[in-house]
Design a protein around this motif. Structure first.
Motif: not given
Length: 198
Positions: A51, A54, A58, A62, A67-72, A74-75
């Motif tokens: 956490s 992550v 992010i 960001s 942002f979106k790429e980092t979320i993908i 990290q998921v």
């Protein structure tokens, strides 16, 4: 450097103490076996450390518009790496730096290297093959030791990485985000081959 290690050790110890206290408070009435308690403690320590990484990743990426790429990324990492293991650093600070370098590499490759459908499939299948043969890489600093728990985690990690591989293949004709998924899976496979012991 010595000061960073001292701070890092304190943070690690604090997270483990908190995790142990949380798990002990949950297990007050002997509803859980020793295996279940060990698995819960391992999961909680992993979740707390991950956490921190992550959220840091992010926030930092960001600021650069990813942002979106980092979320993908990290998921995928968050749902696969805790189960299959992989490259580990001695300190949480080094681990954070390594995570940032991995994300940077994945972003650069996904922006610079377009893959044909066949190339995408080959990279995914090779990555899954490597993970299949190498997982799990056991981190000696984490408390999970029982073979049945290790086997269960391996199955979860393989199932998750195969699911993301299928998503990448299906997404090929619809979005460029398939590249991020493929490169992340490849990085996870490469990290299965831990650094050499001297």
């Amino acid at each position: 450097m010595h000061r960073v290690r001292k701070i890092d050790k304190r943070v690690v110890e604090m997270v483990r103490i908190i995790s142990k206290k949380v798990i002990q408070s949950i297990a007050t009435n002997d509803n859980y076996s020793k295996d279940e308690l060990e698995q819960m403690e391992y999961a909680l320590v992993t979740i707390l450390f991950e956490s921190i990484k992550v959220i840091s990743a992010i926030v930092i990426f960001s600021l650069f518009g990813y942002f979106k790429e980092t979320i993908i990324i990290q998921v995928i990492m968050f749902t696969v790496k805790p189960f299959i293991g992989g490259y580990h650093e001695e300190t949480q600070t080094k681990c954070l730096i390594t995570t940032m370098l991995s994300i940077t590499g994945i972003l650069i490759l996904s922006l610079q290297c377009n893959l044909s459908f066949i190339s995408n499939c080959i990279l995914i299948f090779l990555s899954i093959f490597c993970i299949w043969n190498q997982a799990p890489v056991i981190n000696l600093k984490m408390p999970i030791t029982r073979p049945e728990l290790i086997k269960k985690n391996r199955k979860k990690g393989l199932r998750n990485v195969m699911l993301f591989g299928i998503i990448s293949i299906v997404a090929y004709n619809y979005t460029s985000y398939y590249l991020i998924i493929t490169w992340t899976i490849l990085f996870l496979a490469m990290e299965m081959f831990n650094k050499r012991e001297l």
